[in-house]
Design a protein around this motif. Structure first.
Motif, PDB file in Angstrom:
ATOM      1  N   ARG A  70     -19.670  -9.940  59.697  1.00 55.75           N
ATOM      2  CA  ARG A  70     -18.697  -9.496  58.701  1.00 55.75           C
ATOM      3  C   ARG A  70     -19.295  -9.524  57.292  1.00 55.75           C
ATOM      4  NH1 ARG A  70     -13.285  -9.246  59.101  1.00 55.75           N
ATOM      5  NH2 ARG A  70     -13.020 -10.352  57.118  1.00 55.75           N
ATOM      6  N   SER A  71     -20.162 -10.497  57.046  1.00 54.16           N
ATOM      7  CA  SER A  71     -20.721 -10.655  55.699  1.00 54.16           C
ATOM      8  C   SER A  71     -21.616  -9.491  55.296  1.00 54.16           C
ATOM      9  CB  SER A  71     -21.511 -11.965  55.607  1.00 54.16           C
ATOM     10  OG  SER A  71     -22.736 -11.884  56.325  1.00 54.16           O
ATOM     11  N   THR A  72     -22.063  -8.679  56.259  1.00 52.31           N
ATOM     12  CA  THR A  72     -22.907  -7.528  55.932  1.00 52.31           C
ATOM     13  C   THR A  72     -22.107  -6.385  55.319  1.00 52.31           C
ATOM     14  OG1 THR A  72     -22.657  -6.413  58.096  1.00 52.31           O
ATOM     15  CG2 THR A  72     -24.398  -8.091  57.887  1.00 52.31           C
ATOM     16  N   ASN A  73     -20.783  -6.373  55.558  1.00 51.11           N
ATOM     17  CA  ASN A  73     -19.915  -5.276  55.095  1.00 51.11           C
ATOM     18  C   ASN A  73     -20.403  -3.917  55.589  1.00 51.11           C
ATOM     19  OD1 ASN A  73     -18.084  -6.890  53.490  1.00 51.11           O
ATOM     20  ND2 ASN A  73     -19.750  -7.116  52.021  1.00 51.11           N
ATOM     21  N   ALA A  74     -21.044  -3.916  56.751  1.00 53.12           N
ATOM     22  CA  ALA A  74     -21.617  -2.681  57.284  1.00 53.12           C
ATOM     23  C   ALA A  74     -20.729  -2.012  58.317  1.00 53.12           C
ATOM     24  CB  ALA A  74     -22.988  -2.977  57.898  1.00 53.12           C
ATOM     25  N   ILE A  75     -19.832  -2.784  58.942  1.00 51.32           N
ATOM     26  CA  ILE A  75     -19.049  -2.268  60.063  1.00 51.32           C
ATOM     27  C   ILE A  75     -17.837  -3.178  60.239  1.00 51.32           C
ATOM     28  CG2 ILE A  75     -20.182  -3.655  61.870  1.00 51.32           C
ATOM     29  CD1 ILE A  75     -20.244  -1.085  63.592  1.00 51.32           C
ATOM     30  N   THR A  76     -16.822  -2.682  60.913  1.00 49.56           N
ATOM     31  CA  THR A  76     -15.634  -3.492  61.159  1.00 49.56           C
ATOM     32  C   THR A  76     -15.920  -4.552  62.210  1.00 49.56           C
ATOM     33  OG1 THR A  76     -14.188  -1.629  60.628  1.00 49.56           O
ATOM     34  CG2 THR A  76     -13.216  -3.453  61.866  1.00 49.56           C
ATOM     35  N   VAL A  77     -15.547  -5.793  61.898  1.00 49.07           N
ATOM     36  CA  VAL A  77     -15.696  -6.935  62.794  1.00 49.07           C
ATOM     37  C   VAL A  77     -14.397  -7.738  62.721  1.00 49.07           C
ATOM     38  CG1 VAL A  77     -17.024  -9.021  63.332  1.00 49.07           C
ATOM     39  CG2 VAL A  77     -18.178  -7.023  62.346  1.00 49.07           C
ATOM     40  N   PRO A  78     -13.809  -8.137  63.839  1.00 49.60           N
ATOM     41  CA  PRO A  78     -12.561  -8.905  63.783  1.00 49.60           C
ATOM     42  C   PRO A  78     -12.729 -10.181  62.952  1.00 49.60           C
ATOM     43  CG  PRO A  78     -13.034  -8.238  66.033  1.00 49.60           C
ATOM     44  CD  PRO A  78     -14.250  -7.914  65.226  1.00 49.60           C
ATOM     45  N   ARG A  79     -11.743 -10.475  62.139  1.00 51.56           N
ATOM     46  CA  ARG A  79     -11.795 -11.674  61.291  1.00 51.56           C
ATOM     47  C   ARG A  79     -11.443 -12.898  62.133  1.00 51.56           C
ATOM     48  NH1 ARG A  79      -7.827 -14.141  57.723  1.00 51.56           N
ATOM     49  NH2 ARG A  79      -6.414 -12.449  58.290  1.00 51.56           N
ATOM     50  N   PRO A  80     -12.368 -13.848  62.273  1.00 47.72           N
ATOM     51  CA  PRO A  80     -12.054 -15.065  63.028  1.00 47.72           C
ATOM     52  C   PRO A  80     -11.164 -15.985  62.203  1.00 47.72           C
ATOM     53  CG  PRO A  80     -14.288 -15.196  62.170  1.00 47.72           C
ATOM     54  CD  PRO A  80     -13.764 -13.838  61.789  1.00 47.72           C
ATOM     55  N   LEU A  81     -10.176 -16.578  62.859  1.00 46.84           N
ATOM     56  CA  LEU A  81      -9.208 -17.429  62.169  1.00 46.84           C
ATOM     57  C   LEU A  81      -9.345 -18.901  62.517  1.00 46.84           C
ATOM     58  CD1 LEU A  81      -6.113 -15.106  62.571  1.00 46.84           C
ATOM     59  CD2 LEU A  81      -7.491 -15.436  60.524  1.00 46.84           C
ATOM     60  N   ALA A  82      -9.689 -19.201  63.768  1.00 49.23           N
ATOM     61  CA  ALA A  82      -9.775 -20.607  64.173  1.00 49.23           C
ATOM     62  C   ALA A  82     -10.525 -20.717  65.480  1.00 49.23           C
ATOM     63  CB  ALA A  82      -8.374 -21.208  64.326  1.00 49.23           C
ATOM     64  N   SER A  83     -11.173 -21.855  65.662  1.00 48.46           N
ATOM     65  CA  SER A  83     -11.774 -22.191  66.955  1.00 48.46           C
ATOM     66  C   SER A  83     -11.686 -23.696  67.133  1.00 48.46           C
ATOM     67  CB  SER A  83     -13.233 -21.726  67.038  1.00 48.46           C
ATOM     68  OG  SER A  83     -14.054 -22.498  66.174  1.00 48.46           O
ATOM     69  N   GLY A  84     -11.768 -24.137  68.362  1.00 41.71           N
ATOM     70  CA  GLY A  84     -11.690 -25.572  68.619  1.00 41.71           C
ATOM     71  C   GLY A  84     -11.326 -25.858  70.049  1.00 41.71           C
ATOM     72  N   THR A  85     -10.667 -26.994  70.255  1.00 36.29           N
ATOM     73  CA  THR A  85     -10.304 -27.438  71.600  1.00 36.29           C
ATOM     74  C   THR A  85      -8.846 -27.864  71.610  1.00 36.29           C
ATOM     75  OG1 THR A  85     -12.558 -28.250  71.964  1.00 36.29           O
ATOM     76  CG2 THR A  85     -10.849 -29.060  73.459  1.00 36.29           C
ATOM     77  N   VAL A  86      -8.121 -27.412  72.628  1.00 34.42           N
ATOM     78  CA  VAL A  86      -6.761 -27.878  72.883  1.00 34.42           C
ATOM     79  C   VAL A  86      -6.685 -28.249  74.366  1.00 34.42           C
ATOM     80  CG1 VAL A  86      -5.587 -26.637  71.035  1.00 34.42           C
ATOM     81  CG2 VAL A  86      -5.988 -25.480  73.191  1.00 34.42           C
ATOM     82  N   GLY A  87      -6.327 -29.484  74.638  1.00 32.67           N
ATOM     83  CA  GLY A  87      -6.364 -29.941  76.024  1.00 32.67           C
ATOM     84  C   GLY A  87      -7.777 -29.856  76.550  1.00 32.67           C
ATOM     85  N   ASP A  88      -7.939 -29.226  77.696  1.00 29.64           N
ATOM     86  CA  ASP A  88      -9.278 -29.066  78.265  1.00 29.64           C
ATOM     87  C   ASP A  88      -9.832 -27.666  78.025  1.00 29.64           C
ATOM     88  OD1 ASP A  88      -7.610 -27.632  79.908  1.00 29.64           O
ATOM     89  OD2 ASP A  88      -8.325 -28.504  81.792  1.00 29.64           O
ATOM     90  N   LYS A  89      -9.234 -26.948  77.065  1.00 26.89           N
ATOM     91  CA  LYS A  89      -9.627 -25.577  76.796  1.00 26.89           C
ATOM     92  C   LYS A  89     -10.283 -25.439  75.419  1.00 26.89           C
ATOM     93  CE  LYS A  89      -7.715 -23.560  80.472  1.00 26.89           C
ATOM     94  NZ  LYS A  89      -8.494 -22.764  81.451  1.00 26.89           N
ATOM     95  N   GLY A  90     -11.388 -24.719  75.385  1.00 28.49           N
ATOM     96  CA  GLY A  90     -11.925 -24.275  74.117  1.00 28.49           C
ATOM     97  C   GLY A  90     -11.280 -22.948  73.767  1.00 28.49           C
ATOM     98  N   PHE A  91     -11.124 -22.675  72.463  1.00 26.77           N
ATOM     99  CA  PHE A  91     -10.441 -21.438  72.088  1.00 26.77           C
ATOM    100  C   PHE A  91     -11.059 -20.813  70.844  1.00 26.77           C
ATOM    101  CE2 PHE A  91      -8.333 -24.482  69.319  1.00 26.77           C
ATOM    102  CZ  PHE A  91      -8.143 -23.769  68.141  1.00 26.77           C
ATOM    103  N   LEU A  92     -10.823 -19.512  70.720  1.00 32.15           N
ATOM    104  CA  LEU A  92     -11.154 -18.758  69.518  1.00 32.15           C
ATOM    105  C   LEU A  92      -9.997 -17.809  69.245  1.00 32.15           C
ATOM    106  CD1 LEU A  92     -13.163 -17.728  67.300  1.00 32.15           C
ATOM    107  CD2 LEU A  92     -13.970 -16.077  69.002  1.00 32.15           C
ATOM    108  N   VAL A  93      -9.519 -17.796  68.012  1.00 34.80           N
ATOM    109  CA  VAL A  93      -8.461 -16.869  67.603  1.00 34.80           C
ATOM    110  C   VAL A  93      -9.009 -15.963  66.504  1.00 34.80           C
ATOM    111  CG1 VAL A  93      -6.156 -16.595  66.613  1.00 34.80           C
ATOM    112  CG2 VAL A  93      -6.619 -18.494  68.166  1.00 34.80           C
TER     113      VAL A  93
END
Length: 292
Positions: A73-96
């Motif tokens: 995203r920092s290149t400003n060259a192309i559209t890339v989804p904006r990441p909002l959060a990542s981490g662990t909940v319960g036994d699951k890793g996640f990315l939003v």
């Protein structure tokens, strides 16, 4: 997603990391590849995209992906989804991330896509590699820095996968010997070129047409490498439109002899697929190695 406790923990984590109080109304499971559970979240801040996996097996997978999305995203060259959060909940890793709505292609879609990739590849640094180990699929991708692309490609890409494939009895000793023979030839194959920022896993399943009719890329496995790696990857599994390659070549011509190196560059993603999805990729790897 029926686990209300898990959904509540995810809501808290998302609100804390995004800096905005977000309430998740519901989660709708959607298709999103062979590796992760994927959902469309309906929230008070609009639709978001969630992917999850086993946190014990892949404890840092999604924070690495978040870092990759941010650098693209920092290149400003192309559209890339904006990441909002990542981490662990319960036994699951996640990315939003933000949820990207699909659109129809513009007449110059492929030309614009090729030019955008060339702008990403013009981002450089002094060494081949990346500050952290990340993932391609569910496989660890090692990014130990080297000043030489052939050395980096041999030691960080082909060697670890060949060792893993042999240990899992996916390849035999004969193929290991062929790989070792190829490694020795790499210094004479690739001309000197500055390290380029790569998407790292750029195939037709990792881009979409956004609402604006332009390409949006995601699921990266970023590092600084030889830019022919991204181009060779795009030619696998159906390939991209010829206008994409013409535009790229016009904007940022590849070094002489690039056609002869396509197979060598494709060995890495093919070995990844061989390890992840089984022996159907064995013959593709063998055909390339037999040329050397």
């Amino acid at each position: 997603m029926t686990d209300e406790i898990l959904l509540g923990e995810l809501t808290t984590a998302l609100s804390c990391q995004s800096g905005v109080k977000i309430h998740i109304n519901y989660a709708e499971k959607i298709s999103g590849g062979d590796i992760n559970e994927t959902y469309k979240l309906s929230t008070t801040e609009g639709s978001l995209f969630l992917k999850m996996n086993d946190a014990h097996i892949y404890p840092d997978m999604f924070v690495r992906e978040l870092n990759g999305l941010n650098i693209l995203r920092s290149t400003n060259a192309i559209t890339v989804p904006r990441p909002l959060a990542s981490g662990t909940v319960g036994d699951k890793g996640f990315l939003v991330t933000e949820f990207m709505e699909k659109g129809g292609v513009t007449p110059d879609f492929w030309e614009n896509f090729g030019a955008s990739l060339s702008r990403i590849h013009r981002q450089t640094q002094t060494y081949y590699g990346f500050p952290e180990t990340n993932y391609i699929g569910t496989l660890k991708q090692y990014n130990t820095p080297y000043s030489s692309w052939p050395v980096f490609y041999a030691f960080n890409r082909l060697q670890p996968l060949t060792r893993a494939a042999y240990d899992q009895q996916v390849v035999d000793k004969g193929m290991v010997v062929q790989m070792e023979h190829l490694w020795k030839q790499l210094p004479g194959m690739f001309p000197d070129e500055k390290p380029a920022l790569l998407h790292g896993d750029l195939w037709s399943g990792n881009f979409m047409v956004g609402k604006d009719g332009r390409a949006c890329i995601y699921d990266p496995a970023v590092y600084y490498g030889n830019r022919e790696m991204d181009l060779a990857m795009t030619r696998l599994f159906g390939g991209f439109d010829t206008r994409f390659y013409y535009s790229y070549q016009t904007m940022y011509p590849l070094a002489e002899g690039w056609q002869s190196r396509i197979g060598v560059c494709q060995l890495y993603p093919l070995m990844v697929h061989l390890l992840l999805f089984g022996g159907s990729y064995y013959n593709s790897v063998k055909e390339i190695l037999d040329e050397f």
